[in-house]
Design a protein around this motif. Structure first.
Motif, PDB file in Angstrom:
ATOM      1  N   VAL A  29       0.839  -1.202   0.000  1.00 43.42           N
ATOM      2  CA  VAL A  29       0.000   0.000   0.000  1.00 43.42           C
ATOM      3  C   VAL A  29       0.872   1.249   0.000  1.00 43.42           C
ATOM      4  O   VAL A  29       0.636   2.202  -0.760  1.00 43.42           O
ATOM      5  CB  VAL A  29      -0.954  -0.003   1.208  1.00 43.42           C
ATOM      6  CG1 VAL A  29      -1.585   1.373   1.405  1.00 43.42           C
ATOM      7  CG2 VAL A  29      -2.048  -1.039   1.016  1.00 43.42           C
ATOM      8  N   SER A  30       1.906   1.261   0.834  1.00 45.15           N
ATOM      9  CA  SER A  30       2.803   2.419   0.896  1.00 45.15           C
ATOM     10  C   SER A  30       3.510   2.650  -0.435  1.00 45.15           C
ATOM     11  O   SER A  30       3.630   3.791  -0.904  1.00 45.15           O
ATOM     12  CB  SER A  30       3.842   2.223   2.005  1.00 45.15           C
ATOM     13  OG  SER A  30       3.222   2.145   3.268  1.00 45.15           O
ATOM     14  N   VAL A  31       3.967   1.569  -1.055  1.00 40.86           N
ATOM     15  CA  VAL A  31       4.659   1.682  -2.344  1.00 40.86           C
ATOM     16  C   VAL A  31       3.719   2.239  -3.410  1.00 40.86           C
ATOM     17  O   VAL A  31       4.084   3.142  -4.182  1.00 40.86           O
ATOM     18  CB  VAL A  31       5.213   0.309  -2.774  1.00 40.86           C
ATOM     19  CG1 VAL A  31       5.738   0.359  -4.203  1.00 40.86           C
ATOM     20  CG2 VAL A  31       6.314  -0.144  -1.821  1.00 40.86           C
ATOM     21  N   LEU A  32       2.502   1.721  -3.462  1.00 36.75           N
ATOM     22  CA  LEU A  32       1.541   2.182  -4.464  1.00 36.75           C
ATOM     23  C   LEU A  32       1.166   3.647  -4.250  1.00 36.75           C
ATOM     24  O   LEU A  32       1.055   4.423  -5.212  1.00 36.75           O
ATOM     25  CB  LEU A  32       0.291   1.305  -4.420  1.00 36.75           C
ATOM     26  CG  LEU A  32       0.463  -0.130  -4.925  1.00 36.75           C
ATOM     27  CD1 LEU A  32      -0.773  -0.958  -4.612  1.00 36.75           C
ATOM     28  CD2 LEU A  32       0.749  -0.155  -6.420  1.00 36.75           C
ATOM     29  N   GLN A  33       0.971   4.025  -3.003  1.00 40.54           N
ATOM     30  CA  GLN A  33       0.576   5.405  -2.734  1.00 40.54           C
ATOM     31  C   GLN A  33       1.674   6.394  -3.106  1.00 40.54           C
ATOM     32  O   GLN A  33       1.390   7.509  -3.540  1.00 40.54           O
ATOM     33  CB  GLN A  33       0.175   5.545  -1.265  1.00 40.54           C
ATOM     34  CG  GLN A  33      -1.146   4.852  -0.954  1.00 40.54           C
ATOM     35  CD  GLN A  33      -1.568   4.974   0.494  1.00 40.54           C
ATOM     36  OE1 GLN A  33      -0.762   5.286   1.364  1.00 40.54           O
ATOM     37  NE2 GLN A  33      -2.843   4.715   0.761  1.00 40.54           N
ATOM     38  N   LYS A  34       2.933   5.985  -2.964  1.00 35.24           N
ATOM     39  CA  LYS A  34       4.034   6.843  -3.393  1.00 35.24           C
ATOM     40  C   LYS A  34       4.016   7.068  -4.904  1.00 35.24           C
ATOM     41  O   LYS A  34       4.516   8.078  -5.402  1.00 35.24           O
ATOM     42  CB  LYS A  34       5.371   6.229  -2.978  1.00 35.24           C
ATOM     43  CG  LYS A  34       5.665   6.349  -1.489  1.00 35.24           C
ATOM     44  CD  LYS A  34       7.021   5.756  -1.151  1.00 35.24           C
ATOM     45  CE  LYS A  34       7.308   5.892   0.346  1.00 35.24           C
ATOM     46  NZ  LYS A  34       8.625   5.299   0.703  1.00 35.24           N
ATOM     47  N   GLU A  35       3.426   6.103  -5.622  1.00 31.99           N
ATOM     48  CA  GLU A  35       3.316   6.213  -7.078  1.00 31.99           C
ATOM     49  C   GLU A  35       2.002   6.865  -7.506  1.00 31.99           C
ATOM     50  O   GLU A  35       1.666   6.889  -8.687  1.00 31.99           O
ATOM     51  CB  GLU A  35       3.430   4.822  -7.714  1.00 31.99           C
ATOM     52  CG  GLU A  35       4.761   4.138  -7.485  1.00 31.99           C
ATOM     53  CD  GLU A  35       5.921   4.914  -8.088  1.00 31.99           C
ATOM     54  OE1 GLU A  35       5.752   5.461  -9.204  1.00 31.99           O
ATOM     55  OE2 GLU A  35       6.991   4.982  -7.450  1.00 31.99           O
ATOM     56  N   GLY A  36       1.252   7.366  -6.536  1.00 29.88           N
ATOM     57  CA  GLY A  36       0.004   8.045  -6.850  1.00 29.88           C
ATOM     58  C   GLY A  36      -1.184   7.127  -7.058  1.00 29.88           C
ATOM     59  O   GLY A  36      -2.208   7.544  -7.603  1.00 29.88           O
ATOM     60  N   ILE A  37      -1.058   5.874  -6.621  1.00 27.76           N
ATOM     61  CA  ILE A  37      -2.148   4.902  -6.770  1.00 27.76           C
ATOM     62  C   ILE A  37      -2.813   4.722  -5.409  1.00 27.76           C
ATOM     63  O   ILE A  37      -2.167   4.314  -4.441  1.00 27.76           O
ATOM     64  CB  ILE A  37      -1.615   3.551  -7.281  1.00 27.76           C
ATOM     65  CG1 ILE A  37      -0.949   3.730  -8.644  1.00 27.76           C
ATOM     66  CG2 ILE A  37      -2.746   2.524  -7.357  1.00 27.76           C
ATOM     67  CD1 ILE A  37      -0.215   2.505  -9.132  1.00 27.76           C
ATOM     68  N   LYS A  38      -4.080   5.031  -5.322  1.00 25.39           N
ATOM     69  CA  LYS A  38      -4.795   4.938  -4.048  1.00 25.39           C
ATOM     70  C   LYS A  38      -5.071   3.471  -3.730  1.00 25.39           C
ATOM     71  O   LYS A  38      -5.674   2.752  -4.528  1.00 25.39           O
ATOM     72  CB  LYS A  38      -6.099   5.723  -4.102  1.00 25.39           C
ATOM     73  CG  LYS A  38      -6.762   5.889  -2.739  1.00 25.39           C
ATOM     74  CD  LYS A  38      -7.906   6.861  -2.809  1.00 25.39           C
ATOM     75  CE  LYS A  38      -8.610   7.012  -1.464  1.00 25.39           C
ATOM     76  NZ  LYS A  38      -7.713   7.527  -0.420  1.00 25.39           N
TER      77      LYS A  38
END
Length: 203
Positions: A29-38
């Motif tokens: 989740v943290s990795v995806l959110q850093k890429e702008g993916i909720k």
């Protein structure tokens, strides 16, 4: 899809012990959110523990030997075709053809009654003694099995409420059958073009 909608939802199904966080999906989740993916994690294991009560959840997730697959058996009527050990369970999603719980429970009775008697004096035995005993647990598991199709349908509706594009399952500790049954229901409701379903984890 609005900008606030979850695009990726990870699912932690029963029967992961409620005190063991799923670090893998939380990291994703943290990795995806850093890429702008909720993204988010749905801890169905904790939600389900609150629903059925700590005693029964603890009994299935921790107080019984994992090799007897009691937690997997609980969701078998809501599952697709499965092979567990040497027992082939007939094809029937929401199935009356699922393995006979009473026959399986009869086989487990000598093992579990002896286990509960001997573990009271071991390390950790005090907590185990607070959990259900097999006679009472057996009846509660039977009722849970009967309700499992409804539970899975309810979970599917919750997971789809904001129309995620990806739903991912992490599976360890007797989570396989609940995860597969839920994935099957999600696919029944949403076509491949609109929802990607992925499976991962130690199992």
């Amino acid at each position: 899809m609005s900008s606030d909608s979850v695009q990726v939802r990870f699912v932690v199904a029963p029967f992961l012990p409620e005190h063991q966080p799923a670090l893998g999906v939380s990291t994703l989740v943290s990795v995806l959110q850093k890429e702008g993916i909720k993204a988010s994690v749905q801890y169905l294991n904790v939600q389900f523990m609150r629903q059925i009560g700590w005693e029964l959840y603890y009994y299935l997730s921790y107080a019984t030997p994992p090799e007897i697959l009691a937690g997997e058996m609980a969701f078998l009527p809501a599952s697709p075709d499965l092979l567990l050990g040497e027992m082939v369970f007939a094809p029937a999603l929401w199935g009356e053809a699922a393995s006979n719980w009473e026959a399986y429970a009869d086989l487990l009775t000598p093992l579990l009654e002896v286990k509960q008697h001997t573990e009271g004096a071991t390390s950790g035995g005090a907590r185990r003694e607070q959990a259900l005993h097999w006679g009472k647990a057996r009846e509660q598991i039977r009722a849970l099995r009967e309700d499992s199709p409804r539970i899975v349908r309810q979970w599917a509706q919750e997971l789809l409420r904001d129309k995620p594009r990806v739903i991912g399952f992490t599976s360890t500790f007797q989570q396989n059958v609940a995860s597969l049954a839920l994935a099957k229901e999600l696919r029944r409701l949403v076509p491949r073009e609109e929802l990607t379903i992925i499976m991962g984890g130690a199992n």
